[in-house]
Design a protein around this motif. Sequence first.
Motif, PDB file in Angstrom:
ATOM      1  N   SER A 137      -0.202 -33.485  34.533  1.00  0.00           N
ATOM      2  CA  SER A 137      -0.582 -32.108  34.844  1.00  0.00           C
ATOM      3  C   SER A 137       0.551 -31.230  34.359  1.00  0.00           C
ATOM      4  N   ARG A 138       0.240 -30.282  33.504  1.00  0.00           N
ATOM      5  CA  ARG A 138       1.268 -29.402  32.947  1.00  0.00           C
ATOM      6  C   ARG A 138       1.821 -28.442  34.004  1.00  0.00           C
ATOM      7  N   ASN A 139       1.131 -28.307  35.124  1.00  0.00           N
ATOM      8  CA  ASN A 139       1.552 -27.427  36.204  1.00  0.00           C
ATOM      9  C   ASN A 139       2.083 -28.280  37.352  1.00  0.00           C
ATOM     10  N   PRO A 140       3.397 -28.243  37.624  1.00  0.00           N
ATOM     11  CA  PRO A 140       3.953 -29.069  38.705  1.00  0.00           C
ATOM     12  C   PRO A 140       3.426 -28.691  40.090  1.00  0.00           C
ATOM     13  N   ASP A 141       2.825 -27.498  40.202  1.00  0.00           N
ATOM     14  CA  ASP A 141       2.250 -27.079  41.482  1.00  0.00           C
ATOM     15  C   ASP A 141       0.827 -27.589  41.680  1.00  0.00           C
ATOM     16  N   LEU A 142       0.305 -28.328  40.695  1.00  0.00           N
ATOM     17  CA  LEU A 142      -1.043 -28.887  40.807  1.00  0.00           C
ATOM     18  C   LEU A 142      -0.995 -30.394  40.609  1.00  0.00           C
ATOM     19  N   PRO A 143      -0.745 -31.135  41.685  1.00  0.00           N
ATOM     20  CA  PRO A 143      -0.829 -32.586  41.558  1.00  0.00           C
ATOM     21  C   PRO A 143      -2.282 -33.000  41.323  1.00  0.00           C
ATOM     22  N   VAL A 144      -2.458 -34.040  40.568  1.00  0.00           N
ATOM     23  CA  VAL A 144      -3.784 -34.577  40.286  1.00  0.00           C
ATOM     24  C   VAL A 144      -3.826 -36.003  40.827  1.00  0.00           C
ATOM     25  N   GLU A 145      -4.769 -36.241  41.724  1.00  0.00           N
ATOM     26  CA  GLU A 145      -4.973 -37.591  42.249  1.00  0.00           C
ATOM     27  C   GLU A 145      -6.089 -38.226  41.439  1.00  0.00           C
ATOM     28  N   TRP A 146      -5.997 -39.523  41.255  1.00  0.00           N
ATOM     29  CA  TRP A 146      -6.987 -40.186  40.409  1.00  0.00           C
ATOM     30  C   TRP A 146      -7.245 -41.602  40.898  1.00  0.00           C
ATOM     31  N   MET A 147      -8.361 -42.123  40.429  1.00  0.00           N
ATOM     32  CA  MET A 147      -8.759 -43.504  40.705  1.00  0.00           C
ATOM     33  C   MET A 147      -9.476 -43.996  39.455  1.00  0.00           C
ATOM     34  N   LEU A 148      -9.145 -45.176  39.002  1.00  0.00           N
ATOM     35  CA  LEU A 148      -9.750 -45.751  37.804  1.00  0.00           C
ATOM     36  C   LEU A 148     -10.485 -47.025  38.199  1.00  0.00           C
ATOM     37  N   LYS A 149     -11.715 -47.155  37.719  1.00  0.00           N
ATOM     38  CA  LYS A 149     -12.551 -48.322  38.015  1.00  0.00           C
ATOM     39  C   LYS A 149     -13.140 -48.851  36.715  1.00  0.00           C
ATOM     40  N   ARG A 150     -13.433 -50.154  36.708  1.00  0.00           N
ATOM     41  CA  ARG A 150     -14.146 -50.775  35.590  1.00  0.00           C
ATOM     42  C   ARG A 150     -15.396 -51.439  36.150  1.00  0.00           C
ATOM     43  N   HIS A 151     -16.497 -51.224  35.437  1.00  0.00           N
ATOM     44  CA  HIS A 151     -17.755 -51.849  35.846  1.00  0.00           C
ATOM     45  C   HIS A 151     -18.618 -52.024  34.607  1.00  0.00           C
ATOM     46  N   GLU A 152     -19.089 -53.239  34.397  1.00  0.00           N
ATOM     47  CA  GLU A 152     -19.959 -53.556  33.262  1.00  0.00           C
ATOM     48  C   GLU A 152     -19.403 -53.020  31.946  1.00  0.00           C
ATOM     49  N   GLU A 153     -18.142 -53.326  31.708  1.00  0.00           N
ATOM     50  CA  GLU A 153     -17.459 -52.977  30.454  1.00  0.00           C
ATOM     51  C   GLU A 153     -17.287 -51.478  30.238  1.00  0.00           C
ATOM     52  N   LYS A 154     -17.459 -50.690  31.273  1.00  0.00           N
ATOM     53  CA  LYS A 154     -17.231 -49.250  31.182  1.00  0.00           C
ATOM     54  C   LYS A 154     -16.083 -48.874  32.103  1.00  0.00           C
ATOM     55  N   THR A 155     -15.388 -47.823  31.729  1.00  0.00           N
ATOM     56  CA  THR A 155     -14.270 -47.322  32.511  1.00  0.00           C
ATOM     57  C   THR A 155     -14.671 -45.998  33.149  1.00  0.00           C
ATOM     58  N   TYR A 156     -14.379 -45.868  34.430  1.00  0.00           N
ATOM     59  CA  TYR A 156     -14.719 -44.666  35.179  1.00  0.00           C
ATOM     60  C   TYR A 156     -13.431 -44.066  35.738  1.00  0.00           C
ATOM     61  N   LEU A 157     -13.199 -42.822  35.427  1.00  0.00           N
ATOM     62  CA  LEU A 157     -12.042 -42.108  35.932  1.00  0.00           C
ATOM     63  C   LEU A 157     -12.519 -41.026  36.889  1.00  0.00           C
ATOM     64  N   PHE A 158     -12.016 -41.074  38.105  1.00  0.00           N
ATOM     65  CA  PHE A 158     -12.307 -40.065  39.118  1.00  0.00           C
ATOM     66  C   PHE A 158     -10.999 -39.318  39.345  1.00  0.00           C
ATOM     67  N   ALA A 159     -11.024 -38.006  39.266  1.00  0.00           N
ATOM     68  CA  ALA A 159      -9.801 -37.229  39.410  1.00  0.00           C
ATOM     69  C   ALA A 159     -10.079 -35.932  40.139  1.00  0.00           C
ATOM     70  N   ALA A 160      -9.057 -35.464  40.827  1.00  0.00           N
ATOM     71  CA  ALA A 160      -9.172 -34.186  41.535  1.00  0.00           C
ATOM     72  C   ALA A 160      -7.828 -33.484  41.529  1.00  0.00           C
ATOM     73  N   GLY A 161      -7.836 -32.215  41.165  1.00  0.00           N
ATOM     74  CA  GLY A 161      -6.676 -31.366  41.385  1.00  0.00           C
ATOM     75  C   GLY A 161      -6.658 -31.026  42.858  1.00  0.00           C
ATOM     76  N   VAL A 162      -5.526 -31.195  43.508  1.00  0.00           N
ATOM     77  CA  VAL A 162      -5.537 -31.136  44.969  1.00  0.00           C
ATOM     78  C   VAL A 162      -4.821 -29.926  45.563  1.00  0.00           C
ATOM     79  N   ARG A 163      -4.702 -28.873  44.802  1.00  0.00           N
ATOM     80  CA  ARG A 163      -4.193 -27.626  45.363  1.00  0.00           C
ATOM     81  C   ARG A 163      -5.145 -26.512  44.974  1.00  0.00           C
ATOM     82  N   PRO A 164      -5.554 -25.698  45.940  1.00  0.00           N
ATOM     83  CA  PRO A 164      -6.492 -24.619  45.613  1.00  0.00           C
ATOM     84  C   PRO A 164      -5.814 -23.534  44.785  1.00  0.00           C
TER      85      PRO A 164
END
Length: 184
Positions: A137-164
């Motif tokens: 994240s280019r903005n240090p005031d905006l942490p980004v939380e993420w989770m990465l999963k693999r299923h049936e040869e596909k990659t799924y990235l779930f992410a959220a910026g956690v500061r309003p």
Amino acid sequence: RHDEHYPEYIKAADIVSYDVYPVNSNLPLWYVGAGVRRLRGWANFEKPVWNCIETASIRGNAKPSPDDIKAEVWMSIINGSMGIVYFCHQFSPVSTDSAPLRDDETGAALTAINRRIASLAPVLNQPSVANGVTVDSRNPDLPVEWMLKRHEEKTYLFAAGVRPDAESEVEFNLLGRGDIEALV
């Protein structure tokens, strides 16, 4: 206010859970995900963690918007919650235990959120991939939380910026092969 007790309490549980209602308590939304992380740590990442999500104006004060509810749910899941419980009670000015069902907008949002989770259940129930992505994240005031999963040869990235109200350009770099199938 005695966090040191939690590891001992958790020993007696099969599933551990907690609740925080940030909109109703005038707290930041990111407390939800942070609470999931803390509880998982106290459980040594050995027990499933669930948490409660606010869906109504509990005491007649602030009410979470559909976007607030969606953010709380996905921050919970991204941080490892394996079960979501909706707190539907309103105690004031009128007492009801089904407040979101009396609000078309909130009811529709809960339906959409639940459908999305159900459609992704085969992915969400896979183990998370550690060290599979770098996030900048280019903005240090905006942490980004993420989770990465693999299923049936596909990659799924779930992410959220956690500061309003913070904006940032965020760069995701997948390590290894595979395209990102879904970004939530």
